[in-house]
Motif scaffolding. Structure first.
Motif: not given
Length: 265
Positions: A115-116, A119, A189, A193, A202, A204
């Motif tokens: 997930r990082k 992003k 996060l 996220d 995502t 976001c």
């Protein structure tokens, strides 16, 4: 076509940026759209990106008795393109070349790290099935027929690179996250996220910082290649590097700094 990242636990992955590819296709389409059909626009865009090339054009660098040959790879291409690479790898292996191949290793896999990464770079896909990107575009707004058959980049072994004549030289997922956070701070996060599966877009609403993304995807991994070369050139006189086309400029600059000269074809 390079910089989106596909990843699975304990697997190798190839980075490639979907948003960048789509923007390149659409930009090229906008240049020629007054004169041709939609199908023609689409095929011109892919052609200008090199996706329809049937022959790979390598770049050779020399320093004394040391040779480094760069192969600008496309992760989706024609069958003839990959056949040409296989023939060249076979002939160069007979001449004593050792090869580096590209694929970010899945070591350090965790839901948090994935997930990082999303992003930082945007869309993530599983494994090597990158042709689905073209299929998605082709079946979406750009309903057109491909001018040539396209296939996913074959496995290294299918291109003639095995443990006997080459190795994977790339970062692990954990190393990429560490590199980014050391330069830019911890990736925080947010609740958004976690609202979608990691292999989906995502939830976001934020812009990707292209400068930081490219530094991570290109520069950090080019450094690994060049540092590995510094060590391996003590053992090998001839090294071939099969890496995404977007890496060629940075690797070439690193070779020049190390005293290599590019040989014109």
């Amino acid at each position: 076509m390079n910089n989106h990242i596909g990843i699975e636990k304990d697997a190798y992955v190839i980075p490639f940026n979907l948003n960048t590819m789509i923007k390149k296709v659409l930009f090229t389409l906008s240049i020629v759209m007054l004169n041709f059909s939609c199908s023609t626009f689409y095929n011109i865009a892919l052609s200008r990106m090199g996706v329809y090339d049937d022959i790979i054009t390598s770049q050779k660098y020399l320093k004394g008795d040391k040779e480094v040959v760069l192969f600008p790879m496309h992760h989706v291409g024609t069958p003839l393109f990959y056949e040409d690479i296989r023939r060249k790898v076979d002939s160069m292996t007979a001449l004593g070349y050792f090869f580096y191949t590209e694929e970010v290793k899945g070591e350090g896999f965790s839901d948090t790290n994935i997930r990082k990464l999303r992003k930082i770079i945007g869309t993530i896909t599983r494994g090597r099935n990158l042709k689905t990107i073209l299929d998605t575009i082709n079946g979406g707004k750009l309903k057109s027929k491909l001018r040539k058959e396209l296939v996913n980049q074959p496995l290294d072994e299918e291109l003639g690179v095995t443990v006997a004549n080459g190795k994977n030289v790339d970062a692990t997922l954990a190393e990429m996250i560490q590199y980014y956070e050391q330069k830019n701070g911890t990736i925080i996060l947010e609740e958004c996220d976690f609202e979608t599966d990691v292999y989906e877009n995502t939830a976001c609403d934020e812009e990707i910082d292209s400068e930081k993304r490219n530094d991570l995807i290109l520069n950090s991994r080019n450094e690994i290649i060049l540092k590995t070369l510094d060590v391996d050139l003590a053992s090998y006189d001839k090294i071939g590097i099969l890496y995404g086309a977007n890496h060629m400029e940075g690797i070439g600059e690193g070779l020049i700094v190390r005293g290599f000269s590019r040989i014109k074809p």
